[in-house]
Scaffold this active site. Structure first.
Site, PDB file in Angstrom:
ATOM      1  N   LYS A  85      -3.195   3.758  -2.895  1.00 13.59           N
ATOM      2  CA  LYS A  85      -4.478   4.417  -3.083  1.00 13.59           C
ATOM      3  C   LYS A  85      -4.271   5.909  -2.893  1.00 13.59           C
ATOM      4  O   LYS A  85      -3.788   6.340  -1.872  1.00 13.59           O
ATOM      5  CB  LYS A  85      -5.482   3.877  -2.066  1.00 13.59           C
ATOM      6  CG  LYS A  85      -5.741   2.412  -2.318  1.00 13.59           C
ATOM      7  CD  LYS A  85      -6.413   1.725  -1.168  1.00 13.59           C
ATOM      8  CE  LYS A  85      -6.524   0.245  -1.517  1.00 13.59           C
ATOM      9  NZ  LYS A  85      -6.982  -0.577  -0.454  1.00 13.59           N
ATOM     10  N   ASP A 110      -1.966  -2.818  11.066  1.00 19.67           N
ATOM     11  CA  ASP A 110      -2.388  -4.220  11.161  1.00 19.67           C
ATOM     12  C   ASP A 110      -3.314  -4.529   9.980  1.00 19.67           C
ATOM     13  O   ASP A 110      -4.159  -3.699   9.625  1.00 19.67           O
ATOM     14  CB  ASP A 110      -3.146  -4.436  12.486  1.00 19.67           C
ATOM     15  CG  ASP A 110      -3.578  -5.886  12.642  1.00 19.67           C
ATOM     16  OD1 ASP A 110      -2.759  -6.684  13.137  1.00 19.67           O
ATOM     17  OD2 ASP A 110      -4.708  -6.225  12.232  1.00 19.67           O
ATOM     18  N   ASP A 123       0.837  -1.207   0.000  1.00 19.66           N
ATOM     19  CA  ASP A 123       0.000   0.000   0.000  1.00 19.66           C
ATOM     20  C   ASP A 123       0.867   1.250   0.000  1.00 19.66           C
ATOM     21  O   ASP A 123       2.059   1.197   0.321  1.00 19.66           O
ATOM     22  CB  ASP A 123      -0.807   0.067   1.310  1.00 19.66           C
ATOM     23  CG  ASP A 123      -1.932  -0.925   1.332  1.00 19.66           C
ATOM     24  OD1 ASP A 123      -2.320  -1.388   0.271  1.00 19.66           O
ATOM     25  OD2 ASP A 123      -2.412  -1.210   2.440  1.00 19.66           O
ATOM     26  N   GLY A 150       2.440   9.579  12.799  1.00 16.79           N
ATOM     27  CA  GLY A 150       2.908   8.964  14.041  1.00 16.79           C
ATOM     28  C   GLY A 150       4.056   7.992  13.814  1.00 16.79           C
ATOM     29  O   GLY A 150       4.065   7.278  12.824  1.00 16.79           O
ATOM     30  N   MET A 191      -8.699   7.829   9.592  1.00 20.08           N
ATOM     31  CA  MET A 191      -9.206   8.428   8.342  1.00 20.08           C
ATOM     32  C   MET A 191     -10.226   9.530   8.640  1.00 20.08           C
ATOM     33  O   MET A 191     -11.236   9.643   7.955  1.00 20.08           O
ATOM     34  CB  MET A 191      -9.839   7.341   7.443  1.00 20.08           C
ATOM     35  CG  MET A 191      -8.857   6.259   7.049  1.00 20.08           C
ATOM     36  SD  MET A 191      -9.633   4.895   6.167  1.00 20.08           S
ATOM     37  CE  MET A 191     -10.329   3.952   7.522  1.00 20.08           C
TER      38      MET A 191
HETATM   39  N1  SAH Z   1      -4.414  -0.865   8.808  1.00 24.75           N
HETATM   40  C1  SAH Z   1      -3.983   0.428   9.285  1.00 24.75           C
HETATM   41  C2  SAH Z   1      -5.025   1.504   9.099  1.00 24.75           C
HETATM   42  C3  SAH Z   1      -5.353   1.799   7.645  1.00 24.75           C
HETATM   43  S1  SAH Z   1      -6.528   3.103   7.509  1.00 24.75           S
HETATM   44  C4  SAH Z   1      -3.600   0.303  10.757  1.00 24.75           C
HETATM   45  O1  SAH Z   1      -3.856  -0.726  11.384  1.00 24.75           O
HETATM   46  O2  SAH Z   1      -3.022   1.254  11.297  1.00 24.75           O
HETATM   47  C5  SAH Z   1      -5.487   4.491   7.256  1.00 24.75           C
HETATM   48  C6  SAH Z   1      -5.549   5.450   8.428  1.00 24.75           C
HETATM   49  O3  SAH Z   1      -4.751   4.970   9.501  1.00 24.75           O
HETATM   50  C7  SAH Z   1      -5.007   6.831   8.139  1.00 24.75           C
HETATM   51  O4  SAH Z   1      -5.952   7.645   7.475  1.00 24.75           O
HETATM   52  C8  SAH Z   1      -4.724   7.335   9.544  1.00 24.75           C
HETATM   53  O5  SAH Z   1      -5.906   7.749  10.181  1.00 24.75           O
HETATM   54  C9  SAH Z   1      -4.236   6.072  10.226  1.00 24.75           C
HETATM   55  N2  SAH Z   1      -2.762   5.981  10.241  1.00 24.75           N
HETATM   56  C10 SAH Z   1      -2.025   5.010   9.700  1.00 24.75           C
HETATM   57  N3  SAH Z   1      -0.715   5.222   9.923  1.00 24.75           N
HETATM   58  C11 SAH Z   1      -0.629   6.371  10.627  1.00 24.75           C
HETATM   59  C12 SAH Z   1       0.435   7.120  11.154  1.00 24.75           C
HETATM   60  N4  SAH Z   1       1.718   6.743  11.009  1.00 24.75           N
HETATM   61  N5  SAH Z   1       0.160   8.256  11.832  1.00 24.75           N
HETATM   62  C13 SAH Z   1      -1.106   8.664  12.021  1.00 24.75           C
HETATM   63  N6  SAH Z   1      -2.170   7.986  11.526  1.00 24.75           N
HETATM   64  C14 SAH Z   1      -1.943   6.852  10.845  1.00 24.75           C
END
Ligand code: SAH
Length: 266
Positions: free
Chosen positions: A67, A100, A45, A208, A179
């Site tokens: 995406k 995850d 991704d 983060g 999101m």
């Molecule tokens: N599967 C991923 C989430 C995918 S949805 C997980 O378990 O973390 C994507 C969303 O995850 C982003 O829009 C944001 O809200 C969050 N996200 C993912 N990585 C991030 C990061 N390093 N810092 C802040 N938000 C994060």
């Protein structure tokens, strides 16, 4: 004549649905790191951090199904078909996903597709953004004094108004919104309309666990303005609840006494 030998000449492929964690490569699991070094193909991704991608040896084939916010993404059914086709061809396929695979990652759909196709599949968990971003910010999602329940919600859901959000945030609870940047003002309005205190602390974590991560703190009533004022960029996570006041963060209301106000919140 078909002898059955033809099939056995193809080495057994396997699909691995692998969590890459929130960005910092040091937060990969050992299993994920091992698989990245031994796969035949990595399908990843856009959310997977550069530092993680750098761990993939150059000889390993790599396909991005990133995406874009424009929504011109590779359709999920095409991704599923790609994974099944490449695994059936005998490859060790790593499907690398941010955080995850099963938290807002569509990993469940890919697992279903693999099972329907009868290919071997295994899931490797990753640190989800909520856990990684909160821990890095010194923000405990649960705390015996502040929160004994946590909810993960996707903020991009179109039907914000159909649900009662009052049970997700407030006394003794932490709400983590994935999101949620684009809908942050609507989310704050909705929570307040459903009875959540406008003075509830909020932390916004941008990128983060990255070296340039930002952690911004404010109160619920100011969430929409904060996101606009600070030009918060994706990926970002919104954490709502008393624990947000514990974050090692910038306090962004800009008014004197805000930090004290946040810490005194009850
Ligand atoms: N599967 C991923 C989430 C995918 S949805 C997980 O378990 O973390 C994507 C969303 O995850 C982003 O829009 C944001 O809200 C969050 N996200 C993912 N990585 C991030 C990061 N390093 N810092 C802040 N938000 C994060």
């Amino acid at each position: 004549m078909f002898t059955g030998m033809e099939q056995s000449l193809i080495p057994a492929g396997k699909l691995w649905l692998v969590g890459a964690g929130p960005g910092d490569p040091d937060l990969l699991t050992l299993r994920a790191a091992r698989l990245l070094g031994s796969a035949d193909l990595v399908v990843h991704d856009g959310l997977v951090g550069e530092g993680v991608l750098a761990l993939i040896p150059p000889h390993i084939e790599r396909i991005s199904v990133a995406k874009q916010r424009s929504r011109h993404m590779m359709r999920q059914d095409l991704i599923n078909a790609l994974l099944v086709r490449e695994t059936r061809a005998g490859k060790q396929v790593v499907r690398l996903k941010g955080g995850d695979p099963f938290i807002f990652g569509r990993g469940g759909e890919e697992l279903d597709a693999a099972r329907d196709a009868g290919i071997a599949v295994e899931v490797v968990p990753g640190i989800t953004a909520a856990a990684g971003c909160a821990a890095q910010a010194g923000l405990p999602l649960t705390h015996r004094e502040d929160a004994s329940a946590v909810s993960f919600v996707a903020g991009q859901c179109k039907d914000l108004t159909d649900q009662d959000w009052s049970g997700l945030a407030g006394h003794g609870r932490t709400l983590v919104i994935y999101m949620g940047l684009a809908t942050a003002p609507a989310i704050a309005d909705k929570l307040i309309a459903d009875g959540v205190s406008p003075g509830l602390p909020v932390a916004v974590v941008e990128r983060g666990t990255a070296a340039d991560a930002r952690v911004l703190r404010t109160l619920l009533a100011d969430l929409g303005d904060l996101v606009a004022r600070e030009k918060v960029q994706s990926p970002a996570l919104i954490i709502v609840g008393k624990v947000a006041a514990r974050a090692d963060a910038l306090d962004c209301l800009g008014a004197p006494g805000v930090a004290a106000q946040i810490r005194d919140f009850t």
